[in-house]
Design a protein around this motif. Structure first.
Motif, mmCIF file in Angstrom:
data_model
loop_
_atom_site.group_PDB
_atom_site.id
_atom_site.type_symbol
_atom_site.label_atom_id
_atom_site.label_comp_id
_atom_site.label_asym_id
_atom_site.label_seq_id
_atom_site.Cartn_x
_atom_site.Cartn_y
_atom_site.Cartn_z
ATOM 1 N N PHE A 60 0.833 -1.203 0.000
ATOM 2 C CA PHE A 60 0.000 0.000 0.000
ATOM 3 C C PHE A 60 0.868 1.253 0.000
ATOM 4 N N ALA A 61 0.698 2.063 -1.046
ATOM 5 C CA ALA A 61 1.497 3.272 -1.182
ATOM 6 C C ALA A 61 1.127 4.327 -0.149
ATOM 7 N N ASP A 62 -0.117 4.309 0.305
ATOM 8 C CA ASP A 62 -0.612 5.396 1.157
ATOM 9 C C ASP A 62 -1.011 4.944 2.557
ATOM 10 N N ARG A 63 -0.540 3.774 2.987
ATOM 11 C CA ARG A 63 -0.890 3.262 4.309
ATOM 12 C C ARG A 63 0.364 2.882 5.105
ATOM 13 N N GLY A 64 0.275 3.069 6.432
ATOM 14 C CA GLY A 64 1.354 2.684 7.318
ATOM 15 C C GLY A 64 1.254 1.220 7.710
ATOM 16 N N TYR A 65 2.394 0.645 8.106
ATOM 17 C CA TYR A 65 2.478 -0.774 8.452
ATOM 18 C C TYR A 65 2.883 -0.963 9.909
ATOM 19 N N ARG A 66 2.412 -2.067 10.472
ATOM 20 C CA ARG A 66 2.883 -2.519 11.774
ATOM 21 C C ARG A 66 4.083 -3.453 11.574
ATOM 22 N N ALA A 67 4.768 -3.741 12.684
ATOM 23 C CA ALA A 67 5.962 -4.587 12.613
ATOM 24 C C ALA A 67 5.641 -6.015 12.206
ATOM 25 N N ASN A 68 4.379 -6.453 12.350
ATOM 26 C CA ASN A 68 4.003 -7.810 11.938
ATOM 27 C C ASN A 68 3.565 -7.870 10.466
ATOM 28 N N GLY A 69 3.694 -6.759 9.742
ATOM 29 C CA GLY A 69 3.335 -6.725 8.336
ATOM 30 C C GLY A 69 1.897 -6.373 8.043
ATOM 31 N N SER A 70 1.077 -6.188 9.082
ATOM 32 C CA SER A 70 -0.310 -5.787 8.870
ATOM 33 C C SER A 70 -0.391 -4.266 8.738
#
Length: 250
Positions: free
Chosen positions: A160-170
Protein backbone atom coordinates in the motif's frame (compact mmCIF):
# COMPACT_ATOMS: atom_id res chain seq x y z
CA UNK A 1 11.86 -4.17 -13.18
CA UNK A 2 8.05 -4.05 -13.35
CA UNK A 3 5.21 -3.40 -10.90
CA UNK A 4 1.43 -3.28 -11.17
CA UNK A 5 -0.28 -0.11 -9.92
CA UNK A 6 -3.88 -0.48 -8.84
CA UNK A 7 -6.59 1.77 -7.43
CA UNK A 8 -9.95 1.10 -5.78
CA UNK A 9 -12.58 2.73 -7.98
CA UNK A 10 -16.33 3.11 -8.34
CA UNK A 11 -16.57 4.38 -4.77
CA UNK A 12 -17.88 7.89 -5.46
CA UNK A 13 -14.61 9.81 -5.18
CA UNK A 14 -14.99 11.58 -8.52
CA UNK A 15 -11.41 10.69 -9.44
CA UNK A 16 -12.01 7.46 -11.35
CA UNK A 17 -11.32 8.73 -14.88
CA UNK A 18 -8.18 10.61 -13.86
CA UNK A 19 -6.82 7.61 -11.98
CA UNK A 20 -7.53 5.28 -14.89
CA UNK A 21 -5.03 7.32 -16.94
CA UNK A 22 -2.32 6.42 -14.40
CA UNK A 23 -2.94 2.89 -13.08
CA UNK A 24 -2.61 -0.50 -14.74
CA UNK A 25 -5.32 -2.31 -12.75
CA UNK A 26 -8.70 -1.13 -11.44
CA UNK A 27 -10.51 -2.69 -8.49
CA UNK A 28 -14.16 -1.84 -9.14
CA UNK A 29 -16.60 -1.73 -6.23
CA UNK A 30 -19.39 -4.24 -6.77
CA UNK A 31 -22.24 -2.37 -5.07
CA UNK A 32 -22.11 -3.74 -1.54
CA UNK A 33 -20.01 -1.02 0.07
CA UNK A 34 -20.21 1.61 -2.68
CA UNK A 35 -21.10 2.01 -6.33
CA UNK A 36 -23.87 0.24 -8.17
CA UNK A 37 -24.76 -1.06 -11.60
CA UNK A 38 -24.37 2.21 -13.53
CA UNK A 39 -21.15 3.14 -11.75
CA UNK A 40 -19.75 -0.33 -12.39
CA UNK A 41 -20.58 -0.06 -16.07
CA UNK A 42 -19.02 3.41 -16.34
CA UNK A 43 -15.81 2.17 -14.69
CA UNK A 44 -15.67 -0.92 -16.90
CA UNK A 45 -16.12 1.15 -20.05
CA UNK A 46 -13.39 3.58 -19.03
CA UNK A 47 -11.01 0.78 -18.04
CA UNK A 48 -11.50 -0.98 -21.38
CA UNK A 49 -10.98 2.24 -23.33
CA UNK A 50 -7.73 2.95 -21.45
CA UNK A 51 -6.37 -0.61 -21.50
CA UNK A 52 -6.57 -1.03 -17.73
CA UNK A 53 -7.12 -4.51 -16.26
CA UNK A 54 -10.53 -4.94 -14.65
CA UNK A 55 -10.76 -6.33 -11.13
CA UNK A 56 -13.68 -7.02 -8.81
CA UNK A 57 -13.63 -5.32 -5.41
CA UNK A 58 -16.18 -7.28 -3.34
CA UNK A 59 -17.05 -6.35 0.22
CA UNK A 60 -19.25 -7.13 3.16
CA UNK A 61 -22.75 -5.79 2.50
CA UNK A 62 -22.28 -2.66 4.61
CA UNK A 63 -22.62 0.66 2.76
CA UNK A 64 -23.25 2.56 6.00
CA UNK A 65 -19.69 1.83 7.12
CA UNK A 66 -18.15 1.78 3.62
CA UNK A 67 -17.35 -1.90 4.16
CA UNK A 68 -14.78 -1.05 6.82
CA UNK A 69 -16.56 -2.54 9.86
CA UNK A 70 -15.43 -6.05 10.77
CA UNK A 71 -18.17 -8.68 10.71
CA UNK A 72 -18.62 -12.18 12.09
CA UNK A 73 -20.48 -14.00 9.33
CA UNK A 74 -20.88 -17.69 8.48
CA UNK A 75 -18.45 -18.87 5.81
CA UNK A 76 -21.37 -19.85 3.55
CA UNK A 77 -22.67 -16.27 3.64
CA UNK A 78 -19.27 -14.88 2.69
CA UNK A 79 -18.91 -17.43 -0.11
CA UNK A 80 -22.34 -16.62 -1.57
CA UNK A 81 -21.77 -12.88 -1.26
CA UNK A 82 -18.51 -13.06 -3.19
CA UNK A 83 -20.16 -15.10 -5.96
CA UNK A 84 -23.03 -12.61 -6.15
CA UNK A 85 -20.70 -9.65 -6.56
CA UNK A 86 -18.38 -11.40 -9.02
CA UNK A 87 -21.35 -12.40 -11.13
CA UNK A 88 -22.62 -8.83 -11.32
CA UNK A 89 -19.33 -7.25 -12.39
CA UNK A 90 -18.48 -10.10 -14.75
CA UNK A 91 -21.80 -9.76 -16.55
CA UNK A 92 -21.25 -6.04 -17.05
CA UNK A 93 -17.66 -6.57 -18.23
CA UNK A 94 -18.74 -9.26 -20.68
CA UNK A 95 -21.52 -7.07 -22.10
CA UNK A 96 -18.97 -4.30 -22.68
CA UNK A 97 -16.52 -6.61 -24.44
CA UNK A 98 -14.13 -7.04 -21.52
CA UNK A 99 -13.48 -9.51 -18.74
CA UNK A 100 -12.66 -9.54 -15.06
CA UNK A 101 -8.98 -10.41 -14.55
CA UNK A 102 -8.59 -10.33 -10.77
CA UNK A 103 -10.36 -10.07 -7.44
CA UNK A 104 -9.34 -7.90 -4.50
CA UNK A 105 -11.51 -7.98 -1.36
CA UNK A 106 -12.34 -4.60 0.14
CA UNK A 107 -11.88 -3.09 3.57
CA UNK A 108 -12.73 -5.24 6.56
CA UNK A 109 -13.19 -8.32 4.38
CA UNK A 110 -9.64 -7.85 3.04
CA UNK A 111 -8.09 -7.42 6.47
CA UNK A 112 -10.01 -10.28 8.09
CA UNK A 113 -9.16 -12.63 5.22
CA UNK A 114 -5.49 -11.76 5.72
CA UNK A 115 -5.50 -13.20 9.25
CA UNK A 116 -8.54 -15.50 9.54
CA UNK A 117 -8.20 -18.84 7.73
CA UNK A 118 -11.93 -19.55 7.62
CA UNK A 119 -12.66 -16.23 5.89
CA UNK A 120 -9.73 -16.68 3.52
CA UNK A 121 -11.00 -20.16 2.66
CA UNK A 122 -14.49 -18.81 1.89
CA UNK A 123 -13.22 -16.01 -0.35
CA UNK A 124 -10.76 -18.24 -2.18
CA UNK A 125 -13.33 -20.99 -2.68
CA UNK A 126 -15.78 -18.53 -4.21
CA UNK A 127 -13.20 -17.10 -6.60
CA UNK A 128 -11.96 -20.56 -7.56
CA UNK A 129 -15.46 -21.92 -8.14
CA UNK A 130 -16.45 -18.86 -10.16
CA UNK A 131 -13.35 -18.87 -12.39
CA UNK A 132 -10.05 -20.50 -11.39
CA UNK A 133 -8.20 -18.40 -13.98
CA UNK A 134 -8.82 -15.24 -11.93
CA UNK A 135 -5.92 -13.82 -9.94
CA UNK A 136 -6.42 -12.53 -6.41
CA UNK A 137 -4.76 -9.53 -4.79
CA UNK A 138 -3.99 -9.82 -1.08
CA UNK A 139 -1.83 -8.37 1.66
CA UNK A 140 1.80 -9.36 1.14
CA UNK A 141 3.01 -12.07 3.55
CA UNK A 142 -0.54 -12.83 4.70
CA UNK A 143 -2.36 -16.09 5.21
CA UNK A 144 -4.78 -15.11 2.45
CA UNK A 145 -1.96 -15.30 -0.11
CA UNK A 146 -0.95 -18.73 1.17
CA UNK A 147 -4.56 -19.98 1.05
CA UNK A 148 -5.00 -18.77 -2.53
CA UNK A 149 -1.81 -20.44 -3.70
CA UNK A 150 -2.75 -23.74 -2.07
CA UNK A 151 -6.01 -23.60 -4.05
CA UNK A 152 -4.10 -23.10 -7.29
CA UNK A 153 -5.00 -19.44 -7.81
CA UNK A 154 -2.52 -16.83 -9.02
CA UNK A 155 -1.94 -14.79 -5.85
CA UNK A 156 -0.49 -11.30 -6.29
CA UNK A 157 1.10 -9.83 -3.17
CA UNK A 158 0.00 -6.26 -2.57
CA UNK A 159 1.66 -3.30 -0.90
CA UNK A 160 0.00 0.00 0.00
CA UNK A 161 1.50 3.27 -1.18
CA UNK A 162 -0.61 5.40 1.16
CA UNK A 163 -0.89 3.26 4.31
CA UNK A 164 1.35 2.68 7.32
CA UNK A 165 2.48 -0.77 8.45
CA UNK A 166 2.88 -2.52 11.77
CA UNK A 167 5.96 -4.59 12.61
CA UNK A 168 4.00 -7.81 11.94
CA UNK A 169 3.34 -6.73 8.34
CA UNK A 170 -0.31 -5.79 8.87
CA UNK A 171 -1.71 -2.34 8.08
CA UNK A 172 -2.07 0.20 10.86
CA UNK A 173 -5.82 0.49 11.62
CA UNK A 174 -7.33 3.67 10.24
CA UNK A 175 -8.21 4.98 13.71
CA UNK A 176 -4.58 4.85 14.91
CA UNK A 177 -1.71 7.32 14.36
CA UNK A 178 0.41 6.56 11.31
CA UNK A 179 -2.37 4.78 9.42
CA UNK A 180 -2.46 7.18 6.48
CA UNK A 181 0.50 8.63 4.60
CA UNK A 182 -0.23 12.25 3.74
CA UNK A 183 3.12 13.48 2.39
CA UNK A 184 4.05 12.80 -1.25
CA UNK A 185 7.76 12.58 -0.43
CA UNK A 186 7.09 10.14 2.40
CA UNK A 187 4.87 8.08 0.09
CA UNK A 188 7.56 7.88 -2.58
CA UNK A 189 10.25 6.82 -0.12
CA UNK A 190 7.84 4.24 1.31
CA UNK A 191 7.07 2.81 -2.14
CA UNK A 192 10.65 2.68 -3.40
CA UNK A 193 11.70 0.79 -0.27
CA UNK A 194 9.03 -1.81 -1.02
CA UNK A 195 9.68 -2.13 -4.75
CA UNK A 196 13.47 -1.82 -4.94
CA UNK A 197 14.59 -3.01 -1.52
CA UNK A 198 11.78 -5.48 -0.73
CA UNK A 199 11.20 -4.04 2.72
CA UNK A 200 8.92 -1.53 4.43
CA UNK A 201 9.55 0.54 7.55
CA UNK A 202 6.87 -0.05 10.18
CA UNK A 203 5.54 2.80 12.32
CA UNK A 204 7.69 1.59 15.24
CA UNK A 205 10.84 1.89 13.11
CA UNK A 206 11.38 -1.81 12.37
CA UNK A 207 12.03 -2.96 8.80
CA UNK A 208 9.63 -5.64 7.55
CA UNK A 209 10.60 -7.88 4.57
CA UNK A 210 8.03 -7.62 1.80
CA UNK A 211 7.79 -8.80 -1.81
CA UNK A 212 5.08 -6.76 -3.52
CA UNK A 213 3.93 -7.31 -7.10
CA UNK A 214 1.17 -4.70 -7.06
CA UNK A 215 0.84 -1.33 -5.33
CA UNK A 216 -2.48 0.15 -4.20
CA UNK A 217 -3.54 3.77 -4.09
CA UNK A 218 -6.93 4.34 -2.45
CA UNK A 219 -9.18 6.12 -4.92
CA UNK A 220 -11.21 7.76 -2.13
CA UNK A 221 -8.16 9.59 -0.75
CA UNK A 222 -8.06 13.37 -1.19
CA UNK A 223 -4.49 12.99 -2.46
CA UNK A 224 -5.16 10.09 -4.84
CA UNK A 225 -4.63 11.77 -8.21
CA UNK A 226 -1.66 13.88 -7.10
CA UNK A 227 -0.07 10.83 -5.47
CA UNK A 228 -0.67 8.76 -8.61
CA UNK A 229 1.00 11.34 -10.86
CA UNK A 230 4.08 11.59 -8.63
CA UNK A 231 4.23 7.85 -8.11
CA UNK A 232 3.95 6.98 -11.80
CA UNK A 233 6.65 9.50 -12.81
CA UNK A 234 8.96 8.42 -9.97
CA UNK A 235 8.64 4.75 -10.86
CA UNK A 236 9.46 5.55 -14.49
CA UNK A 237 12.44 7.68 -13.48
CA UNK A 238 13.77 4.75 -11.46
CA UNK A 239 13.48 2.31 -14.36
CA UNK A 240 10.38 0.59 -12.97
CA UNK A 241 7.75 -0.10 -15.62
CA UNK A 242 4.05 -0.12 -14.68
CA UNK A 243 2.27 -3.15 -16.12
CA UNK A 244 -0.93 -5.10 -15.31
CA UNK A 245 -0.55 -7.98 -12.86
CA UNK A 246 -1.35 -10.47 -15.64
CA UNK A 247 1.93 -9.53 -17.32
CA UNK A 248 3.92 -10.05 -14.13
CA UNK A 249 2.63 -13.54 -13.29
CA UNK A 250 1.88 -14.95 -9.84
Amino acid sequence: MMIDLNADLGEGSGSDEALLDLVSSANIACGWHAGGSNVMRDCVRLAISKGVAIGAHPSFQDPDNFGRKEMDLPADDIYAGILYQLGALSAIAQAEGGRVAHVKPHGALYNQAARDTSIADAVVAAVHDFDPSLAVFGLANSGFIETARRAGLAAIEEGFADRGYRANGSLVPRNEPGALIQSEDEMLEHVLSMVRDHRVRAVDGHWVPINVRTLCLHGDSAHAVAFAHRLRSTLTANGIAVRPASVLGA
